[in-house]
Enzyme design. Structure first.
Site, PDB file in Angstrom:
ATOM      1  N   HIS A 100     -51.058 -20.830 -55.726  1.00 48.41           N
ATOM      2  CA  HIS A 100     -50.525 -20.486 -54.400  1.00 48.41           C
ATOM      3  C   HIS A 100     -51.301 -21.232 -53.298  1.00 48.41           C
ATOM      4  O   HIS A 100     -51.861 -20.623 -52.386  1.00 48.41           O
ATOM      5  CB  HIS A 100     -50.584 -18.973 -54.175  1.00 48.41           C
ATOM      6  CG  HIS A 100     -49.520 -18.488 -53.235  1.00 48.41           C
ATOM      7  ND1 HIS A 100     -48.794 -17.359 -53.448  1.00 48.41           N
ATOM      8  CD2 HIS A 100     -49.043 -19.005 -52.065  1.00 48.41           C
ATOM      9  CE1 HIS A 100     -47.931 -17.187 -52.463  1.00 48.41           C
ATOM     10  NE2 HIS A 100     -48.067 -18.178 -51.611  1.00 48.41           N
ATOM     11  N   GLU A 132     -49.042 -12.933 -59.885  1.00 45.01           N
ATOM     12  CA  GLU A 132     -50.154 -13.746 -59.392  1.00 45.01           C
ATOM     13  C   GLU A 132     -51.403 -12.897 -59.295  1.00 45.01           C
ATOM     14  O   GLU A 132     -51.361 -11.852 -58.639  1.00 45.01           O
ATOM     15  CB  GLU A 132     -49.824 -14.325 -58.007  1.00 45.01           C
ATOM     16  CG  GLU A 132     -48.684 -15.321 -58.031  1.00 45.01           C
ATOM     17  CD  GLU A 132     -48.371 -15.902 -56.647  1.00 45.01           C
ATOM     18  OE1 GLU A 132     -49.173 -15.708 -55.721  1.00 45.01           O
ATOM     19  OE2 GLU A 132     -47.331 -16.544 -56.511  1.00 45.01           O
TER      20      GLU A 132
END
Ligand code: NAD
Length: 535
Positions: free
Chosen positions: A286, A267
């Protein structure tokens, strides 16, 4: 002597301004300085009593070593991956989080992703924007009457299950750590199943387990081979609990009809991440905890908790330390770490299936037996939960998991320091394991396992063997490890206690051996049992 200086609070990440108001009302004037690099933070942390972060600030060992007055680090949110917990505990710095704030918001996102997958909403929107109004291939599926399989029935999983029922779905769940006889479900209308059975029944799979050693790639090739053809997957837990390559393959072969990810292993993902190239995949950045309500809740919670800690010494939601006075925390830090390591050791040895633990605390530290018990439970429960297990919620979680805790203490004022020993009994079969430890200097050590005296540093990757007590076994283990470039950093051997019994080996390894190495080791005929532990 009391400190005449008012405590300094540093907020180093973006935080809802309402938190500052809470601090002011409690009589504190926090300083806000965001976007600092490690070097800058090492400077800024000097003289600071309380540091408030979200996820951007990395509270490394270096930062903690530079902190000369720090008593508490507060994380607005759950995950404390950005804080070096071990270094904080060693230095007696309390780390606290706000575990309550995010569950509803994350559960709502999981349901939003489920409906978005069922009705192709992101793709439909993209097509309309590209000028296509009545695009083909957008026929969706109703969720009413379909089966939702919830994997991990904790805080978020339960809310997802409840909401699934609310939109007319049948709900089944898998969670091997829930207490109860057989497969009794803790929730009305939710059937508890084994993972394999859930995979074959569910039309939608939603994953809500923590990321830890036992859940890494919990859903991988083997599991996707078993899913009901055309099932859809929602992954809003933590990157890594689902094997992304296996998902790609399952989508390509049509085993899965779609997948939604709020979290990824990497990420942010690289631009050419193969999941981003697929129309049957939804990816959100997220967003689980990103709602106004959740952000406000965690900011208010952390400000209230820190103010309460600075004024009254109450460490609510401490992930690494119970409410010990600061002086005691300095002395007890390494023992609390030891207790946690012993818990982690036993949870791994028993695969988390502990029915009863008997804890004996001896020596000066027996005064703090209650705190050591909490630290031990945190170590046990982090095997099946994440870092949100803390000294406040651990006893309730243990009860919920059906773990009985007994404790005895031998206060011996003549014995400086102390010793901790634990006997844990497994749920099925009643097999017992014992482990004991102490602290040398400030370093936790395991001093006995199953009655055998040892000297183990409980840190890193530990390979535990039970093997026939005969010449050459260690040589065979060493040559396999050498072939895979794995170094044995420490080695402890305990010979067989009597003829016919197994010898025990404890090898600290670096780097961690992968499955092929373990398979090769298991093929050594003299090896009776082999387990890899992460401590
Ligand atoms: P929790 O600790 O309350 O619940 C986790 C549940 O998973 C527990 O009931 C545990 O028994 C179960 N579990 C553990 N190992 C398992 C296994 N191998 N198989 C099946 N079940 C297992 O945690 P929570 O607060 O509900 O959080 C769930 C997940 O959501 C965590 O990974 C958390 O990090 C993540 N999360 C994500 C976001 C986001 O932004 N997407 C936000 C908050 C939380």
């Amino acid at each position: 002597m009391s400190d005449p200086r008012p405590p300094r609070i540093l907020i180093s990440d973006e935080l809802d301004p309402a938190a500052i108001e809470v601090f002011r009302r409690a009589g504190f004037e926090p300083e806000v300085k965001t976007g600092m690099k490690e070097d800058e933070l090492c400077q800024a942390i000097r003289g600071v009593d309380a540091l408030v972060v979200r996820s951007a600030t990395k509270v490394t060992r270096r930062v903690l070593e530079a902190a000369d007055a720090l008593r508490v680090v507060g994380r607005a949110g759950i995950g404390v991956d950005n804080v070096d917990l071990e270094a904080a505990t060693e230095r007696g710095v309390v780390v606290m989080n706000t575990p309550r704030g995010n569950a509803t918001t994350t559960a709502e996102l999981a349901i939003a992703l489920l409906l978005a997958l069922a009705r192709h909403i992101p793709r439909a929107d993209r097509l309309v924007r590209s000028g296509k109004w009545k695009a083909k291939g957008l026929v969706g599926t109703e969720v009413f009457g379909k089966t939702l399989g919830v994997i991990g029935l904790g805080r978020i999983g339960k809310l997802v299950a409840e909401r699934g029922r609310g939109i007319g779905m049948k709900v089944v769940a898998y969670d091997p750590y829930l207490a109860g006889e057989g497969m009794a479900s803790p929730m009305a209308g939710v059937e508890l199943l084994e993972l394999d059975a859930l995979l074959t029944r569910a039309d939608f799979l939603s994953v809500h387990v923590p990321l830890n050693d036992s859940t890494k790639n919990l859903l991988s090739w083997e599991q996707f081979a078993r899913v009901k053809p055309g099932a859809r997957l929602i992954q809003a837990a933590r990157g890594g609990v689902v094997d992304e390559e296996a998902v790609l393959d399952a989508l390509t072969t049509g085993k899965l009809a779609g997948a939604a990810f709020d979290v990824l292993v990497e990420e942010p993902p690289s631009k050419d991440h193969p999941l981003l190239a697929r129309d049957d995949v939804i990816v959100t950045p997220h967003l689980g905890a990103s709602s106004e309500e959740a952000q406000l809740r965690v900011a208010l919670d952390i400000a209230e908790q820190i103010a309460n800690f600075l004024k009254n010494g109450v460490a609510e939601n401490a992930v690494n330390a119970p409410t010990l006075p600061a002086e005691a925390m300095g002395e007890m830090g390494p023992y609390l770490l030891l207790a946690e390591k012993l818990g982690s050791y036993l949870a791994q040895r028993t695969q988390g299936q502990i029915r009863k633990v008997e804890l004996t605390v001896g020596g000066e530290i027996a005064r703090h037996a209650e705190h050591l018990k909490l630290a031990f439970l945190v170590g046990v429960l982090r095997h099946s939960h994440d870092k949100s297990v803390n000294f406040v919620n651990a006893p309730a979680l243990a009860r919920e998991r059906g773990i009985l805790v007994l404790e005895s203490r031998e206060e011996r004022p003549d014995f400086r320091g102390g010793e901790l020993s634990v006997r844990a009994t497994e749920k099925a079969g009643g097999k017992a394991h014992t482990v004991a430890g102490t602290v040398f200097g400030r370093e936790p050590r395991i001093t006995a396992v199953d009655g055998l005296r040892l000297d183990l540093v409980p840190k890193g990757v530990l390979l535990v063997t039970r093997h026939k007590d005969q010449p050459g076994v260690l040589g065979q283990i060493g040559s396999i490890l050498g072939r895979y470039q794995i170094n044995i950093q420490r080695l402890e051997l305990a010979p067989a206690s009597d003829a016919g019994a197994a010898a025990h080996g404890y090898l600290t390894l670096s780097p961690e051996p992968g499955p092929p190495v373990l398979e090769a080791l298991r093929s050594i005929p003299a090896i009776e049992e082999l387990q890899l532990l992460r401590l």
